[in-house]
Write an enzyme that holds these catalytic residues in place. Structure first.
Site, short mmCIF file in Angstrom:
data_model
loop_
_atom_site.label_atom_id
_atom_site.label_comp_id
_atom_site.label_asym_id
_atom_site.label_seq_id
_atom_site.Cartn_x
_atom_site.Cartn_y
_atom_site.Cartn_z
N GLY A 19 1.20 -1.00 -0.02
CA GLY A 19 0.11 -0.14 0.00
C GLY A 19 1.14 1.35 0.01
O GLY A 19 2.14 1.27 0.44
N ASP A 139 -1.11 10.03 12.77
CA ASP A 139 -2.35 10.23 11.56
C ASP A 139 -3.48 8.52 11.58
O ASP A 139 -3.50 7.91 11.47
CB ASP A 139 -1.26 9.07 10.44
N ASP A 157 1.29 2.24 11.68
CA ASP A 157 1.41 3.20 11.30
C ASP A 157 1.63 4.18 12.20
O ASP A 157 1.24 5.35 12.29
CB ASP A 157 0.59 3.75 10.21
#
Length: 497
Positions: A19, A139, A157
Site C-alpha cells: 500500500g 495519523d 503506522d
C-alpha cells in the site's frame, strides 16, 4: 523505486508493495536473518528539501520510529527495527494479516454501533499507551486501523508519530486532511486531544459509511474541518452520535478526555458487535450522559457563517472583544519590524492568521519574526474569554512538558511575562544543526492572551554559535527573548487601539 528483489540493509528482501499513502509506502518483505515475513515502511521524504533539511528529516524520523518501537500494547503493531539508507528512512514492523477498516467499510458499508465502539476501545487503548510515553500518533484514520477475522482491531503506522510538546514545522504536515484535527491543520501545537479527534472522525466514518467532512477536493475537506460542523451521525444512535460530535469539537479544550471516551464506548459494546451481525431491534435503557448535542449547536449549524457569535448572544454567553482575529500583518508597521529584526525584512502572509518578517543573507534565511493570531469562540459551557483562558493554560502546560534536551533540540523553562496582554509566557528553544555541536537555530517564543484572542510571537535566528558544550541550558543561553517580548508589546498595544 526498489524492485521486487531489492535487499534493504543486507537483510530485508522486498517482495511486494502492500500500500501507499501520504506518509510512505509499505512493502511485504522477508527478513533473511530470521527467515520470517515483515512489513517494511519506506517513509515519504517531503519534496523540495535541501541536503541539510533532508538529513534533519531523516534523523527525526529515525528518532521517532525508535521511540514508537518502545510501545507495547496488544492493539499496537510492533516496530522491530529502523534503517537509514542514504537519507531514506525505513521502518520494519510486524506483518499483520488483518484488513484495514477503510476496506471493510467500502465492502460492507456502515458498521453496527456496538462493533464500532469495540474497535474504538482497542484503538483508544493503543493511543493511551502512546500518550503515556509522550508520543502522538498523528495519523489515526480507518486505513491505519487493521481488523482481524474476529473483528479485533490494531493500530498501525506510527511512522509520523511525534513527541508531545513539539511545534509545527515544515515536516509536521503529514497525515490525511479529513482525519487531522483543526489545530494540526492550522499548524498549532497539538496534544493527545488531536489524536482523539482523529479517532472520533474514524469511528464516525465506520458507523455512517462516509467521512464526517467528506468533500470532492482535499482543500475543501480541510476547509470543512476548520469551518463547518459535520452532520449528526444518525446511524450511530443518540449516545454514540453525541460522543462522536463531542470528540470532533473544534476547540481541544471542549473535547471529552480519554477516560470519558472509554466510559461511553464501554457502555456501548456488547451484543451485535460483529460487522456482519444484525443489530437487535430492542435497546437497553442506559443513563443519559453529558455529551448529547445541545440545542445551541443546532442553532449554530442553522445560522451558518458567523452563527457561533449569534448563538452565543442568544444564550447570553460572553463572546469577548474579537469576533474575528485581525490581520497579523497589520499589527506591526514596517518601521517597527525593521527595528526589531535589525534590517529591512520581507513581509508575507505565510498562512491565514500568520505573518512573517524575514531577513535573508544571500539566499539563506538569517532571521525571522513570525506573528500568529487567532480568536477563540464560545462553546456550550464557556464564553470566549474563558475558552481562551483554558487554551492558554493548556498551551502553558504542554510547552512546560517539552523542557529539556532531546537529541539535538532543547527547550528552556516556561517563564511568565508581565505587561503583555492579560497573560503571557515565553520559552526559548535551540536546535543544533545535523552533526554539529557548535551552531544551530535559536528560537524565542512568546504566547499571550487578551480577552478571547491568543497570539504567538516567534523570533528565530539561524547559524547561532554555541558557547561551550551543548546541553539542556543551550536554549536559554543562546536565546534573545527581549526581541520577542518587544514585538509582543507593540502588537498588544496595536490591539488595544
Amino acid at each position: 523505486m526498489p524492485g521486487d528483489l531489492y535487499l534493504l540493509a543486507g537483510r530485508y528482501r522486498l517482495i511486494e508493495r502492500l500500500g501507499q499513502g501520504g506518509a510512505g509506502t509499505v512493502w511485504r518483505a522477508i527478513d533473511d536473518m530470521l527467515d520470517r515475513q515483515v512489513a517494511v515502511k519506506q517513509v515519504r521524504v517531503p519534496e523540495g528539501l535541501g541536503p541539510r533539511e533532508r538529513a534533519e528529516f531523516a534523523d527525526r524520523a529515525m528518532h521517532e520510529a525508535r521511540s514508537a518501537g518502545r510501545l507495547r500494547d496488544p492493539a499496537i503493531v510492533l516496530v522491530h527495527d529502523v534503517v537509514l539508507e542514504g537519507d531514506q528512512p525505513w521502518i520494519i514492523m510486524d506483518l499483520t494479516t488483518g484488513r484495514s477498516l477503510d476496506k471493510v467499510i467500502k465492502e460492507r458499508g456502515p458498521l453496527p454501533p456496538g462493533f464500532v465502539a469495540a474497535v474504538g476501545l482497542r484503538v483508544l487503548s493503543a493511543l493511551e499507551v502512546a500518550h503515556a510515553h509522550g508520543i502522538l500518533h498523528q495519523d489515526v484514520k480507518p486505513a491505519n486501523i487493521l481488523l482481524d477475522a474476529d473483528g479485533t482491531a490494531m493500530l498501525t503506522d506510527f511512522g509520523i508519530a511525534a513527541p508531545m510538546g513539539g511545534r509545527g514545522d515544515m515536516f509536521g504536515s503529514a497525515g490525511s486532511p479529513g482525519y487531522m484535527a483543526p489545530e494540526r491543520l492550522n499548524e498549532q501545537p497539538s496534544g493527545p486531544s488531536a489524536d482523539l479527534w482523529s479517532l472520533g472522525a474514524s469511528l464516525y466514518t465506520a458507523v455512517e459509511g462516509r467521512a464526517p467532512f467528506e468533500r470532492a477536493l482535499p482543500a475543501a475537506v480541510a476547509a470543512a474541518v476548520l469551518l463547518h460542523e459535520p452532520p449528526f451521525p444518525a446511524r450511530a444512535g443518540r449516545e454514540l452520535g453525541g460522543l462522536l460530535m463531542a470528540m470532533l469539537a473544534k476547540d481541544p479544550a471542549a473535547r471529552p478526555t480519554a477516560a470519558q471516551v472509554r466510559q461511553v464506548l464501554t457502555a456501548l459494546t456488547g451484543a451485535g458487535t460483529a460487522p456482519g451481525h444484525r443489530q437487535q431491534r430492542h435497546r437497553q435503557k442506559r443513563p443519559r450522559r453529558w455529551w448529547p448535542v445541545p440545542a445551541a449547536l443546532a442553532a449554530v449549524v442553522a445560522l451558518g457563517a458567523g452563527g457561533w457569535y449569534a448563538a452565543a448572544a442568544l444564550t447570553r454567553q460572553e463572546t469577548g472583544r474579537y469576533t474575528t482575529a485581525p490581520d497579523p500583518c497589520t499589527l506591526l508597521t514596517d518601521a517597527q519590524a525593521a527595528r526589531l529584526v535589525k534590517g529591512t525584512p520581507k513581509r508575507s502572509l505565510t498562512r491565514p492568521g500568520e505573518c512573517q518578517w524575514l531577513i535573508r543573507e544571500g539566499t539563506v534565511p538569517a532571521r525571522s519574526l513570525v506573528v500568529r493570531i487567532w480568536a477563540e469562540r464560545p462553546n456550550r459551557d464557556l464564553g470566549g474569554p474563558e475558552v481562551a483562558q483554558r487554551r492558554f493554560a493548556s498551551e502553558k502546560s504542554t510547552r512546560a512538558a517539552a523542557e529539556g534536551l532531546s537529541q539535538r533540540q532543547a527547550y528552556g523553562a516556561v517563564t511568565a511575562i508581565t505587561g503583555v496582554g492579560e497573560a503571557a509566557i515565553t520559552q526559548n528553544g535551540f536546535k543544533f544543526y545535523l552533526n554539529s555541536t557548535t551552531s544551530g537555530s535559536a528560537d524565542s517564543i512568546l504566547l499571550f492572551r487578551t480577552s478571547n484572542l491568543l497570539g504567538e510571537v516567534r523570533w528565530r535566528r539561524e547559524d547561532v554559535p554555541v558557547d561551550g558544550s551543548p546541553g539542556k541550558d543551550a536554549a536559554d543561553a543562546m536565546a534573545d527573548p527581549e526581541t520577542a517580548i518587544a514585538a509582543a508589546r507593540l502588537i498588544t498595544a496595536a490591539l488595544a487601539k
